[in-house]
Each structure stands twice: as C-alpha cells, then as structure tokens.
Design an enzyme around this catalytic site. Structure first.
Site, PDB file in Angstrom:
ATOM      1  N   GLU A 140      36.092  28.054  42.978  1.00  0.00           N
ATOM      2  CA  GLU A 140      36.793  29.148  42.294  1.00  0.00           C
ATOM      3  C   GLU A 140      36.307  30.533  42.702  1.00  0.00           C
ATOM      4  O   GLU A 140      37.122  31.401  43.020  1.00  0.00           O
ATOM      5  CB  GLU A 140      36.697  28.966  40.775  1.00  0.00           C
ATOM      6  CG  GLU A 140      37.740  27.981  40.295  1.00  0.00           C
ATOM      7  CD  GLU A 140      37.453  27.437  38.912  1.00  0.00           C
ATOM      8  OE1 GLU A 140      36.638  28.028  38.191  1.00  0.00           O
ATOM      9  OE2 GLU A 140      38.060  26.420  38.561  1.00  0.00           O
ATOM     10  N   ASP A 155      32.286  35.115  38.131  1.00  0.00           N
ATOM     11  CA  ASP A 155      33.427  34.362  37.618  1.00  0.00           C
ATOM     12  C   ASP A 155      33.050  33.670  36.308  1.00  0.00           C
ATOM     13  O   ASP A 155      32.405  32.629  36.312  1.00  0.00           O
ATOM     14  CB  ASP A 155      33.848  33.329  38.683  1.00  0.00           C
ATOM     15  CG  ASP A 155      35.009  32.461  38.217  1.00  0.00           C
ATOM     16  OD1 ASP A 155      35.466  32.640  37.075  1.00  0.00           O
ATOM     17  OD2 ASP A 155      35.452  31.608  38.996  1.00  0.00           O
TER      18      ASP A 155
END
Lengths: 576, 566
Positions: free
Chosen positions: B145, B168
């Site tokens: 991600e 993140d």
C-alpha cells in the site's frame, strides 16, 4: 563474480556513486523486476557490490598512496582524516547553536534543560541520583523532542554526555537505555558506538551493584580497586578466600579490553593488582586449611580413639601433603581452580552456597522438649513447613528481605556441626521427632544449596573430573560408615558393595537429573537425606538405607532416561 | 484490462489505467469508496458495501466489517446460518468491485492488481491472493500500500531526483515507507510498520471514554457485540466530526435510551496520546533503515483515511518540524497507485520508462541452536537469511551445519520478524530434510530463501553431500485440508448476493432503519413515516419515482443527523 559486476552494469570500474546509480537505473529499464526477476537480481547484486566497493577501494588507495599524498593534504583537514571528519563536524555542530534560523521557544527550552543536566553532571557539586534523574527526564519530556531530527540529535548528544561523565552518570544509564529503546533482542536495533558503550556500562553497573548488595567482600574489593594503589589492605581481609576470588573475577572483567568499565577504576591500581595476581602465590584457601587442620584433631581423636602421638603423626602427614600440594601449585603443576571458576556458582563461598537457616536451630530444642508421642512429629512437621516458607523468603535476594551474609553463615554452621556430631552420641538420646526436626533443618539448609547440585552436574561433564568427584563421594560415604561403626553397630560385610552400586547409579543418573531440572534433583536429595535419618532413628540397619536410596535413584533414573531420550530426539532434529 | 484494487480495512476502491491516466471507478451509488462490509439481508441475500455498513449498528450479528484484520487466519464470521472466512468476505467485496469495474468499462475483467499493507506477512498475502481468485480475478500482482501511494505521488515527480516518506495510517494498519526517485526509477529504500494500529484503534479510545462515562448503563452488556458495534459507529462518527470541529457529540441509543458524551478535540488528543506515541517508532526505524535524516526528505506524504485526523497531522508535523504534503488524496492515493501498477503490468506505452523497485519489509530466516559457553544448548534463536529492506525480488542463501553426532535429519522452522528469539516472531512453516549420519558439524546444508515481487516466499534446502533437496512453498497448515479453490469459488458464486442496481435503495433503507433506532420520540416517528413512505414507493416499482423518493429520503435524513458518514 567480482570482475564482471562492471559488465553487468555496463560501465567502467568507478567509485562514483552517481555513475553507478545512473548505470543501474539505465539497465533497470531493460531488466526490470517484473519481467526478468533473475536478471534483476544479478543487476541489483552488481549494484550493491559496486556501491559497497566505493568504500573499500578507497581504503586500498589510502594505503598505497599514504606517504606521497601526505604533504599535499596536510593543509586540508577534511582530506587528511576523512573518516574522522564527519564525526568531528558533527561534534562541532553540536557545540554550536543548532541552526542559524531563530530558535523556537521549544528548542530554547530543550537547550536550557540539556544545559542544566550537563551542569549537574559536570559541576563541582555531586548531585544526588534523584535530582539527576529528574533533570534527565526533563530533557526527555521536552516538547521539542517530538521532532525526529531533534530527538536523534539529542540522543547522540546525551549518549556522549553520559559516557564522558561516567561514573557520575551511572544512575542515568538504565533510564537512558529504556528511553531510547536500545534493545539488544530486537534486530531492528543497530547500536551506535556510544549506545553500545552505554549498554555495556549499564550491564557492568548492574552487575557491580548486585555484587555489592549484601556482600562485604565484594565491596571491599571494589573499595580497594577504587582507592589509591599505595593503600594497605588488612591481612585478615586478604586472607578471606572470597576476597581473592572476587578480585580475580573483577580483574578478568576489567581486563576484557573494555574501556568503559575501566572508567570507574584507577588504571594504575588495577594494573598493580593484576600484576600481583599474575605471580604464582600461596592460595589463601590453602593457608586456612593448613592453619585449621589442628582444630580437627580433637574431633578425630574422639571418633577414632587415637593416641596423641598418632594424632600428631596424622596432622604432620596431612600438613605435609597440603604443603606439597602448594608447592605443586606454586610451580604451576596444579591447575584445578581455573576450571572451577568458569561458573559463578562455584566461586561463591561454600557456606554461602549451602543457604540460610538460623531459625532451624529452634526446632532442635523444641523437638527435644516435646514428649515422644504420635503427635510430636506432626507438630515438628508443621513448624518445619512454616520455617521452609520463611527461609524461602529470606534467602531470596531479589525479595529485599535477605539477611546480611554473616548472620546467614552463623545460622548455617551450627545445625551442620550439630548434625555431623550426632553419630558420636548414644543413639538412645535421639527421639524420632528430633530426627524429623533435623531432617527439616537440613532441608532448610539445603534450600540455598541448589547451586551445588547444579554446578556438580555442569562440572561432571568431563570423565576425569567425574572420577575425581566420585572418589570424593566414595570417601564421604565410607567415612560416614566408619563413623557409624564407632557407635557400636557392626558394618555388614556387603556394605562396600552397596557403596559401589550407589556410586554406579550416581554416574548413571547424572544426565537424567540434569534433564529433570535442579528443582526435582533438589527434592530428591532432601528425600534421601530425610530417609537416611529416619531409618537411623528407627534403628534400621545401614543396609536398608542403601536399599532405600538405591530404589529412589532407580525410580528417578527411569523417569529421567525416558525424559532425556525424548528431549534428545527433539534436539537432534534441530539445526545448528 | 487489468484493474487496480485497494482492498482496505474500512473502505475499498477500484481504478483503471486508461488513455495515459488513472480513472477511478464509481460504484452503483456513484461513490469511489465502497465500504468493506458484508451483511445478510432479511430476505437471505448478501449485501455488500454501504448497505451492509449502514446495517452494522442495527443488525450487528448479520454484518461483517474490518475482516481484513483477520486475513490469513481461520477466524470464521457467522452471518445467519453460514460462516465465512476473512478471505471469503474479502472475495465478496472484490467481486462487487469487479462488477463495478465491468459495468464502468463495459467489458469483462479478469486480472487485477490488489494492494496489501506492506507489513502483511506471507500468510496474509496468500489469503489476499486467494480472495482475489475466489472472486474470479487473476491476481497479477500484490502491491504494498505505501508503495502504491508512492507511485501515485511519484509518477508526477519522475523528472526530479527526490526522496520522500509515505505515512500510511489506514483503518487497521500503519505502514511507513521511505522512497527515492532517481533517473525515473522509483525505489523503496525501507519500509516498516505496525499491522495492529489504525483508525479503528482511535475509535476504541472514544468507545472507552463513552463506556466509562455511562458505566452503570452499559455494565450489563459490557462485552455484548451489539452494543460494541453501535458504540464503534458512534465513535467513528464523532471522530470524523472532530476533523473539522473542536467538539463533537457522541450519541448512542441503547435499549431505547439515548446516551451522549461531548468530546472536545483536546480531550481526544490527550486520550489518544499513547496511540500517537506509537506512530513515532516505525517512522524513526524507516528513516534509519533507509539511511536518511528527516532533513533529506522532500515531502511527507500522508495516506489513509486516518491521517485526516488533525491529531495525527499535528503529530506528524511535530515529528518532522514541518507540514506534511497534501499532494495526494489520502483515500484515493492507494487505488490510484494500484491502477498505475496495473498500467505498468499491462505495459502501457505512457508508462514504459517507469520502473519501481520495492523491498521486503521484514527479515526472514530459520531457527537455529547454539552451543553456549557451558556446553548448554540454546535453541530457538532466529538466524535471518533475507534481511529486512532487501530489494525484491531477492534470493539469498546461508550455510548451516548439523549439531549432533549421528544426526539423521534437520528440521528448519521458517520464521519472519525482527526478534532474536523465534518465539517472538511469526512462524511460517517448516522444512525437514534427511542427512547422512556423520560427526556433528560435518554435514552442511544450504538454505536458500527466495522472495518474489508479490512478497511470496519459497525455500530451498540442499545437502551438498547427498544432493538431497527439499522445497517449500509456504503453505498455511490450516489450508492443507481445505476444499480446493474451484469448489470454493463455485460455492461462493452460488451465494445469493443482492443485485448491484438495487444497492442504492437498500443502503437508503438501511440508513433510515438505523436512524429510526437511533432517534427517540417525535423524531423517531418522523423517520418511521419517511420509511413507510419510501417502502410504498418501492412497491410501485417505477424506477424514476424510486430514484426521486430516495433522494428525498436521503435529504431528509441528512437534515436529521448531519451528513452521512458512510
């Protein structure tokens, strides 16, 4: 492989990082990780290797060109010592105000707190530990520290400060290790040199503090090593066997090439003591033994009914053997102790190893006074259980309730002396409850003796040492049986056979006992001890004791062998 | 056509690379984000997306959310009379996203790039890939991600030589990556994270406060799932409100009683302090592993819904002494990156010069035994073969030797993690190999680990003396006896899933029902009236009328409870 990394990268050998990176990037378009994994791995390895070589190639060149480059580079401190330059620069930066930009109020606050800590650590007055810790935590809690860059800088600065101000900063080492999360068991942690040094020093300080707590000899040794080299150490102190042992251990640790540890001591004093211990010398233990041997004479006389001239002869012979041993030792033929000193448990004094139980003495008069009914053994057992619990608490040094060493020693000696002299008396004066009391007292004494058994197992790994230990055991048992004979009973003709069997079993059960764990081994030894005295009190002949203890060992051995086989089978499958 | 999917803990999204740019695919409700929620409707059909999410507080036993946190485990969620594994629930969400993409593109979709948290281990990655396959998608690539987010940012910065950090913080996971762009190459230098930290944990902080404030009222249902989900929903709403406002009201209706708690931003920040403190360590670690100092970074990119929280933003600002970048959309960056990766994968012309390399975020190795100084055997020590932050794909080997005389076999336990003792690391599997009897140390074994771009591991053990070789593609022990993929896919396809085109109505109904339960008194009656009106229109089956009525209903609900928070 080494020569073709440049072919893979498609460039001439170079030490220019940018060229390597650019060539790598260019090649990546053709061999990218998605389509050509193999090719990419080769490319990446070539890149890593080339980047790694930037440093070594440079060092090679330094060696070759060392001399002729000297003159040209002298004017430029950066080029002259390139490895030192970044460190020196960083130090300079730390010394200067952080940045030309106007400092924020948080940064100023942080600066003020660091300065205060520094003042406490470097000032003339020695600040108390609590004040130091408060100042240290004030730095750590400063708001500016939330910024990673600042936190890193402060971490580096504080670690240098702590190292420079040792031993005054000792109280702050553990908090620092905690606060900066320097954890050796985490592979993420790659310590800087300063962090590594602080962790080592923290370990040393902790070990030293543990040593000093409840230990007069260790504090004496540290005091000696920290004092001036000319200071006299009283003879009675040095004649204590533990003084020597502690001194040697500490010198060994200091000599392990660790500069940080040395910070707390005077180098000259340490060197002096080291020289002294490197010379062959009379062992204090041996001296004590020689001096103490005559005191055993009355006991030996009482047991063996020997005439004074014979006694004198025995003493002289013993002293001769001891002196001969010392001569061998002085000339380096006898080197027994070094192997024993590997384990700290052996280094502890023998009496200390046995444990603590002054209160167990109370049991003896109590049991002697009790009328010899069915209930008295029960009462003694209850008392004994309470005592065991109490002993457990007071011998556990971590609990903080442990009594001072000399009190413990005093308590240990008396019941043992009493126990050893019991066979000298008439059997009839010993009631069963008294025997039970003695058993419990002995168990209590052995409570601290776990380490003896543990060390026994560790040391018996070598066949020769095993033989020596067995010979010792046999001697003890035969001596015990001989003492028995003095009380009127005759020794059965097959007693030596029993001794042999017991010894054979002792060899056999070594491994299983280690597998069972010291706790179980300890319980078993208690059991054997109590059984021995019970059978004695109940007028059972010696042979029965041997049978009982043999059975006992056989059971332990069966359980142990099964356990050890399963464990070995499991270990065998694990890789090195 | 390869699609890029962001399969999130809270929300999922799908995008494609078309005509040289990323297009985000709207779902049947017209939104980019589809809640990662699966529920069972009263008529026995499965609901996926917003409709299921809306029913979470009214039908907690029939709704599954945050199942991504249990990916790679066998934890079963019961919905009605069937139970579902986390990968099956994910497959249902993926299937819905696939259907959305097919409707948008007008062509069947068979391949996808799916994103996973960088800190997902082998088990979790395999489970994600299986989920994709269950949904009828060939998973071309599992993409980390933060790397995806970095792609979304970096694609515009290719000309520069720059370094940046991706922070993140998603619904359930936290990843930090440090990247460098040079000569058109996007290189991940290091990646770390905490796969048990996310926005949901911040909800818990508020839930705990609420529970503490109304201890007596909630005492009887302390562990009740129904109450928990309701509190969770209220906390989420309050937390989102705090993004823009200084104070928010947390309101829960439980057993027809309204409970409220006013939370101020300061309160929340103080209560969340332990969580905020946990953010710093991975960041420091990523920087150290990447060999960078905070000043070397050009930007700090915030990704993930939870980074919208002002407390998190403030924490990041304090960490770096400057403001983070807002160059990418926190919710969409990952799906944009996934779509770019899909474009890369299909060798799109516009992306032919872009190369991206990623790293393996954790160390991989085997357990070994050591002979201590006293001759004692110390077992369970971790010996890493692939060190963390090695560029992938990578293949490394290490030589081990036997420990005992006459040893007949060697058992390698395979572990992942950073602790020195294997007991604190994640166990992935084991390889056993026979060796010829010999003296201890005479037999050597070469253990080779290969780690591919998808983060999947292969282990190859070789005994050179005998040429004996064993291979292990890590297989989850629990899966060995599971029915094969084909059967499971068929079973999943046979499930009755609510059709896509009625989703909007179901979601509106579910929301109205939730409001009905939430409000009391007059307002409740009003909602009840709205609800029955809408049901009446639904029965009429006139699409245009239904659409209008739905808009009307949603507008009325918006007015009552403020904006929908998904």
């Amino acid at each position: 492989m080494s020569h073709d990394i440049w072919d893979v990268l498609g460039i001439e050998p170079t030490r220019d990082r940018d060229t390597i990176r650019r060539a790598y990037a260019r090649k990546l378009r053709v061999t990218n990780p998605e389509d050509d994994a193999e090719g990419f791995m080769r490319l990446r390895e070539a890149h890593d290797e080339a980047v790694a070589r930037i440093d070594w190639d440079w060092m090679w060149e330094e060696d070759e060109e060392g001399e002729d480059a000297d003159g040209g580079q002298a004017g430029d401190p950066h080029a002259a010592s390139p490895t030192l330059a970044p460190v020196a620069l960083a130090t300079m930066e730390r010394a200067l105000p952080a940045s030309p930009a106007p400092p924020t109020p948080e940064a100023e606050e942080l600066q003020a707190r660091i300065e205060r800590l520094e003042l406490l650590l470097r000032g003339y007055e020695i600040a108390p530990a609590a004040e130091l810790e408060a100042a240290f935590h004030a730095v750590l809690n400063a708001e500016a520290l939330e910024q990673i860059a600042v936190a890193d800088e402060v971490e580096a600065r504080l670690s240098h400060l702590l190292l420079e101000t040792a031993p005054r900063s000792d109280a702050l080492l553990a908090p620092a290790v905690d606060a900066f999360r320097w954890r050796r068991d985490d592979l993420h942690f790659e310590p800087s040199a300063a962090a590594e040094a602080i962790i080592q020093r923290r370990d040393f300080v902790e070990r030293r503090d543990r040593l000093l707590r409840n230990d007069d000899q260790a504090s004496a040794v540290v005091a000696v090593l920290q004092g001036p080299p000319t200071a006299k150490v009283p003879l009675w102190r040095r004649l204590n066997p533990r003084f020597e042992i502690v001194m040697k251990t500490l010198l060994e640790r200091l000599g392990a090439g660790d500069g940080v540890l040395m910070a707390g001591f005077d180098a000259e004093t340490v060197a002096l003591w080291r020289r002294r211990y490197e010379r062959p010398r009379l062992s204090s233990g041996m001296i004590w033994f020689t001096l103490g041997a005559p005191l055993l004479a009355p006991l030996i006389a009482a047991v063996n009914n020997l005439s004074p001239p014979t006694l004198l002869a025995v003493y002289l012979a013993t002293a001769g053997v001891i002196l001969a041993g010392q001569l061998f030792y002085l000339h380096g033929y006898l080197r027994l102790k070094t192997a024993w000193e590997i384990h700290r448990s052996w280094r502890a004094g023998a009496l200390e190893r046995i444990g603590w139980a002054p209160l167990s003495l109370v049991l003896l008069p109590v049991s002697a006074l009790l009328p010899d009914t069915l209930w008295s053994p029960l009462a003694v057992t209850g008392l004994g259980a309470l005592l065991l619990a109490w002993t457990y608490i007071t011998t556990d040094e971590a609990s903080g309730l442990a009594l001072p060493l000399h009190q413990r020693l005093l308590g240990q000696v008396v019941p043992f002396a009493w126990a050893l002299s019991l066979p000298l008396f008439d059997v009839d004066v010993i009631t069963p409850s008294m025997i039970l009391a003695l058993g419990v007292a002995a168990a209590v004494d052995f409570r601290g003796g776990t380490q003896v058994i543990q060390a026994w197992h560790l040391e018996m790994a070598k066949p020769l040492r095993l033989l020596g230990a067995l010979a010792f055991l046999a001697a003890v048992i035969v001596a015990g049986l001989a003492a028995w004979r003095m009380t009127g009973e005759t020794l059965p003709a097959w007693a030596p056979l029993c001794v042999a069997v017991v010894l054979a079993l002792a060899i056999g059960h070594r491994l299983p006992t280690a597998v069972l764990g010291e706790q179980l081994a300890q319980v078993r030894y208690y059991g054997m001890f109590v059984l021995f005295w019970l059978s004695r009190g109940l007028d059972v002949i010696v042979g029965s004791w041997l049978v009982i203890s043999t059975l006992w060992m056989l059971i332990g051995m069966a359980v142990g062998v099964i356990l050890s086989l399963t464990i070995e089978a499991r270990d065998r499958t694990s890789a090195r | 056509m390869i699609i890029g999917i962001d399969l999130g803990t809270t929300n999922s999204a799908v995008g494609v690379w078309r005509d040289g740019k990323v297009e985000l695919v709207p779902n049947s409700l017209g939104a980019v984000l589809t809640p990662s929620a699966v529920g069972l409707d009263n008529d026995g059909a499965l609901l996926v997306g917003l409709a299921a999410r809306e029913r979470r507080s009214t039908h907690p036993h029939l709704t599954a959310t945050t199942f991504k946190r249990y990916m790679g485990t066998t934890r079963a969620t019961r919905l009605g009379d069937k139970s579902y594994s986390p990968e099956e629930l994910s497959a249902l969400v993926l299937a819905r996203l696939k259907a959305d993409a097919e409707a948008y593109l007008g062509e069947p979709v068979r391949e996808a790039v799916i994103t996973v948290p960088a800190y997902f281990n082998d088990k979790q990655r395999k489970a994600t890939r299986r989920a994709g396959e269950l949904a009828g998608l060939k998973v071309e690539r599992l993409l980390n991600e933060p790397t995806a987010a970095a792609l979304a940012y970096g694609i515009h910065e290719l000309a520069d030589e720059t370094r940046f950090l991706v922070f993140d913080l998603g619904g359930g996971t936290f990843d930090v990556s440090v990247l460098e762009i040079f000569e058109g190459v996007i290189e991940v230098r290091s990646s770390t994270g905490d796969n048990r930290l996310g926005g949901e944990d911040f909800n818990k902080v508020l839930v705990d406060r609420m529970r503490a404030a109304h201890r007596e009222a909630f005492a009887a249902d302390l562990l009740g799932e129904a109450l928990t989900t309701r509190l969770d929903a209220a906390a989420e709403k309050a937390r989102r409100a705090l993004t823009t406002a200084d104070r928010a009201e947390m309101a829960v209706t439980w057993k027809d009683q309204a409970y409220t708690l006013e939370v101020t931003a300061e309160d929340f920040e103080a209560a969340a302090a332990p969580l905020l403190a946990k953010l710093k360590e991975p960041v420091t670690r990523a920087l150290r592993d990447g060999g960078l100092r905070p000043d070397d970074l050009k930007e700090i990119i915030l990704v993930g819904g939870a980074t919208r929280m002002p407390v998190v933003r403030r924490a990041v600002t304090r960490m770096f002494g400057r403001f983070p970048s807002t160059a990418v959309h926190p919710d969409e960056a990952v799906v944009i990156g996934a779509a770019i990766q899909a474009g890369l994968k299909s060798r799109d012309v516009a992306l032919k010069d872009v190369v991206m390399t990623d790293v393996c975020p954790y160390s991989l190795g085997v357990d070994v035994a050591e002979q201590g100084p006293g001759g004692a055997l110390r077992t369970g020590i971790f010996s890493p073969v692939i060190e963390r932050n090695t560029v992938v794909p990578a293949s490394r080997s290490k030589i081990f030797s036997t420990m005992q005389n006459g040893q007949r076999k060697v058992l390698f336990g395979i572990y992942q993690g950073e602790a020195r003792m294997v007991s604190e690391n994640v166990r992935l599997g084991e390889v056993e190999i026979p060796v010829p009897p010999a003296k201890a140390g005479e037999i050597s074994l070469e253990c080779r680990f290969s780690y591919d771009v998808n983060g999947l591991i292969e282990i190859d053990v070789l005994v050179p003396q005998t040429n004996e070789r064993r291979q292990l593609v890590i297989v989850d022990e629990d899966d060995r006896n599971a029915p094969d993929l084909e059967t499971r896919r068929a079973a999943l396809a046979a499930l009755k899933v609510n059709p896509r085109d009625t989703d909007a109505n179901r979601a509106a109904m579910a929301r109205a029902q939730r409001c009905y339960e939430m409000f009391l008194g007059d307002v409740r009656e009003h909602v009840g009236m709205l609800l029955s009106q809408f049901e009446g229109v639904l029965d009429g089956q006139d699409p245009r009328q239904i659409d209008a009525a739905r808009q009307q209903l949603l507008a009325a609900l918006d007015e009552l409870e403020g904006e929908s928070f998904l």
